[in-house]
Motif scaffolding. Structure first.
Motif, short mmCIF file in Angstrom:
data_model
loop_
_atom_site.label_atom_id
_atom_site.label_comp_id
_atom_site.label_asym_id
_atom_site.label_seq_id
_atom_site.Cartn_x
_atom_site.Cartn_y
_atom_site.Cartn_z
N ASP A 106 4.81 -31.87 -33.17
CA ASP A 106 3.91 -32.96 -32.84
C ASP A 106 4.31 -33.75 -31.60
O ASP A 106 4.00 -34.93 -31.46
CB ASP A 106 3.77 -33.90 -34.04
N ASP A 107 4.99 -33.10 -30.65
CA ASP A 107 5.52 -33.81 -29.48
C ASP A 107 4.44 -34.49 -28.65
O ASP A 107 4.69 -35.51 -28.02
CB ASP A 107 6.30 -32.83 -28.59
N ASN A 111 3.21 -42.02 -31.93
CA ASN A 111 4.01 -42.23 -33.14
C ASN A 111 3.15 -42.30 -34.39
O ASN A 111 3.47 -41.70 -35.43
CB ASN A 111 4.83 -43.53 -33.01
N ARG A 114 1.80 -38.85 -35.23
CA ARG A 114 2.85 -37.98 -35.81
C ARG A 114 3.02 -38.29 -37.29
O ARG A 114 3.18 -37.39 -38.12
CB ARG A 114 4.17 -38.16 -35.06
#
Length: 201
Positions: A106-107, A111, A114
């Protein structure tokens, strides 16, 4: 075509024909899911109405829904929704980000996204294995308890839809072979293979 998945082709009612017409307007062809759910078109319509109702309060964006479905469908092993929603996520972000989510990487996500993707995978794979700590990770990412309920119910209903499609042998639509981004297609190495064009003639 005399079969849809493992079943015979159902009779087309006025309700089913309305769904078919909506597909043609949206994607240019009648989707295999609509052909299968022509056995109970009112149930399909009701399910998607319910998904809309679940999302009515918290208003998950299209990108957020794309993250959730792409993550849960790939964790669940559903190739159809992985290709459809992975393509939508690619349009909302980029091919590499979408392919990463399909692979569990999930790069390219924020945030909060993710956290959503990680939760969606846990719900899809082992809902009895979730913990209070997992829920706290969502709170730490900025989600309220009402939002967490919405996310969870949304994922669960998507899994229900995929369960019917996968169990009855539904293959992703042949056009996805050319319309899904290459990185997304390459990432979907699970589930039923994309249909051949002649199967949908």
């Amino acid at each position: 075509m005399d079969r849809i998945g493992f079943l015979g082709v159902p009779d087309v009612t006025d309700e089913a024909r309305q769904i078919f017409d909506e597909d043609i307007a949206e994607v240019g062809y009648v989707m295999s899911t609509s052909r299968l759910w022509a056995y109970q078109p009112a149930t399909m319509t009701g399910l998607f109405d319910l998904l809309g109702q679940v999302n009515a309060g918290e208003h998950l964006s299209l990108r957020q829904r794309s993250v959730l479905v792409t993550a849960c469908a790939s964790a669940f092993g559903d190739s159809y929704c992985s290709l459809m929603w992975g393509s939508r996520l690619a349009r909302a972000s980029d091919e590499e980000t979408a392919a990463g989510v399909l692979k569990g990487v999930d790069d390219g996500l924020s945030n909060s996204e993710r956290a959503m993707a990680a939760w969606a995978r846990k719900v899809a794979r082992d809902p009895n294995g979730t913990t209070a700590a997992d829920v706290q990770e969502l709170r730490d990412a900025g989600f309220s308890d009402p939002q967490i309920f919405t996310i969870t119910a949304f994922v669960a209903l998507r899994v229900a839809f995929s369960t019917v499609n996968d169990a009855l042998g539904l293959r992703p639509d042949a056009p996805l072979r050319s319309t899904a981004p290459a990185a997304v297609r390459d990432a979907v190495t699970f589930g039923h293979p994309i249909a051949d064009a002649e199967d949908e003639a």
